[in-house]
Design a protein around this motif. Structure first.
Motif, mmCIF file in Angstrom:
data_model
loop_
_atom_site.group_PDB
_atom_site.id
_atom_site.type_symbol
_atom_site.label_atom_id
_atom_site.label_comp_id
_atom_site.label_asym_id
_atom_site.label_seq_id
_atom_site.Cartn_x
_atom_site.Cartn_y
_atom_site.Cartn_z
ATOM 1 N N GLY A 173 0.811 -1.216 0.000
ATOM 2 C CA GLY A 173 0.000 0.000 0.000
ATOM 3 C C GLY A 173 0.846 1.267 0.000
ATOM 4 N N LEU A 174 1.937 1.267 0.766
ATOM 5 C CA LEU A 174 2.818 2.438 0.790
ATOM 6 C C LEU A 174 3.502 2.640 -0.554
ATOM 7 N N ALA A 175 3.955 1.564 -1.189
ATOM 8 C CA ALA A 175 4.597 1.682 -2.500
ATOM 9 C C ALA A 175 3.621 2.238 -3.535
ATOM 10 N N ASP A 176 2.366 1.762 -3.486
ATOM 11 C CA ASP A 176 1.357 2.277 -4.414
ATOM 12 C C ASP A 176 1.082 3.755 -4.150
ATOM 13 N N GLN A 177 1.041 4.136 -2.880
ATOM 14 C CA GLN A 177 0.807 5.534 -2.527
ATOM 15 C C GLN A 177 1.945 6.434 -3.019
ATOM 16 N N ILE A 178 3.189 5.991 -2.825
ATOM 17 C CA ILE A 178 4.335 6.772 -3.287
ATOM 18 C C ILE A 178 4.322 6.895 -4.809
#
Length: 326
Positions: A206-211
């Motif tokens: 989720g963090l990678a997608d957000q970044i």
């Protein structure tokens, strides 16, 4: 002519810092010594060698002075390592509990370093550690005492030379004054201490997608990604990986982030939070993409662009990876 003994301090800041806060902290500790190097996302290194005569204090007391200023002005707790070079100082900081300072005097560096596991050395991942372990090399001292030719046969000439230097506590790198580089960061705090690897995977994905979404929205690309894992005991682990090519493609960022997560081998670790940071940012107009004969790569980028348009119109949760669906 004699060379003055270096005194390097590594301060690990136990706080999530915005870019402006990080810059303010660097300016604050620059009042102790002008030789301050940023170590994103939450650490700084100080060369105290020239500051000792000015303050007329021991190296340990100068470190305490810097820590008290951080606590008094910003309310930030820190742990610190003090040693004769940057590598040993960083390792000493990693070995320090929050609020503590570990001092490794020059004459005691080998005694402190050699009993430690090889994984404590920077750059030693799980794969290298497992390979060394097969040959009975579990501690730094065992690696330091190994003949150079034997280590070269195991790792190759370049990696073996670098590992041998690190195992003997050598690090000639100077502290180079620098400002924090432009970066983007995102973090995720779990509702409770989490042992489930599947939940760890979901959080990092989720963090990678957000970044990735933020990079594309700001028309930027990155060539370096850093993953930080914070544990229930308030300690943390940080790993950085250079990307094969500058990108803002979410699957590429997710592959790098999940690779770092898997390399940690957390198993039953009680995790409190994750954070991802990307730096070495460039304009997306300067991006290049490795040519591929696989049409799936082109289709993935077209689908990503369509998903970004849907998010702009219907909200950030309109399109998400299936793994992150409720």
């Amino acid at each position: 002519m004699t060379t003055r003994q270096r005194h390097i301090a590594h301060l690990h800041l136990h706080a999530s810092l915005a870019e402006a806060q990080y810059a303010d902290i660097i300016e604050l500790v620059s009042g102790v010594t002008p030789y301050v190097q940023a170590v994103p996302p939450n650490a700084v290194q100080l060369d105290l060698t020239s500051a000792l005569r000015y303050f007329d204090l021991s190296p340990y007391d100068v470190v305490q002075l810097a820590k008290m200023r951080l606590k008094a002005l910003y309310g930030i707790d820190s742990s610190a390592g003090l040693a004769g070079n940057r590598m040993l100082a960083a390792m000493a900081a990693d070995a320090s509990a929050p609020g503590d300072t570990t001092w490794v005097p020059a004459g005691q560096a080998a005694d402190w370093l050699y009993p430690r596991p090889v994984t404590a050395l920077p750059g030693i991942g799980r794969t290298t550690a497992e390979m060394l372990g097969k040959y009975g090399l579990h501690t730094i001292g065992q690696v330091a005492e190994l003949p150079a030719g034997t280590l070269q046969r195991l790792l190759g000439v370049g990696p073996a030379r670098l590992l041998a230097e690190r195992a003997r506590g050598h690090d000639p790198r100077p502290v180079t004054p620098s400002e924090p580089a432009a970066h983007l960061a995102a973090d995720f705090v779990l509702e409770r201490d989490c042992l489930d690897p599947a939940q760890h995977h979901r959080a990092v994905l989720g963090l990678a997608d957000q970044i990735g979404q933020r990079l594309r929205g700001e028309r930027q690309i990155t060539s370096r990604l850093t993953l930080t894992v914070r544990y229930a005991d308030r300690s943390s682990t940080t790993r950085t990986r250079a990307l094969p090519e500058p990108t803002n493609h979410s699957p590429a960022l997710a592959t790098a982030a999940l690779g770092l997560l898997n390399a940690l081998g957390l198993q039953r670790a009680r995790v409190r939070a994750f954070a991802i940071r990307v730096d070495a940012l460039l304009s997306a107009d300067s991006a290049y993409c490795q040519l591929s004969l696989d049409p799936a790569a082109d289709r993935a980028r077209v689908a990503e662009a369509a998903a970004d348009r849907a998010r702009r119109r219907f909200g950030p949760k309109a399109v998400r990876p299936a793994t992150l669906a409720d």
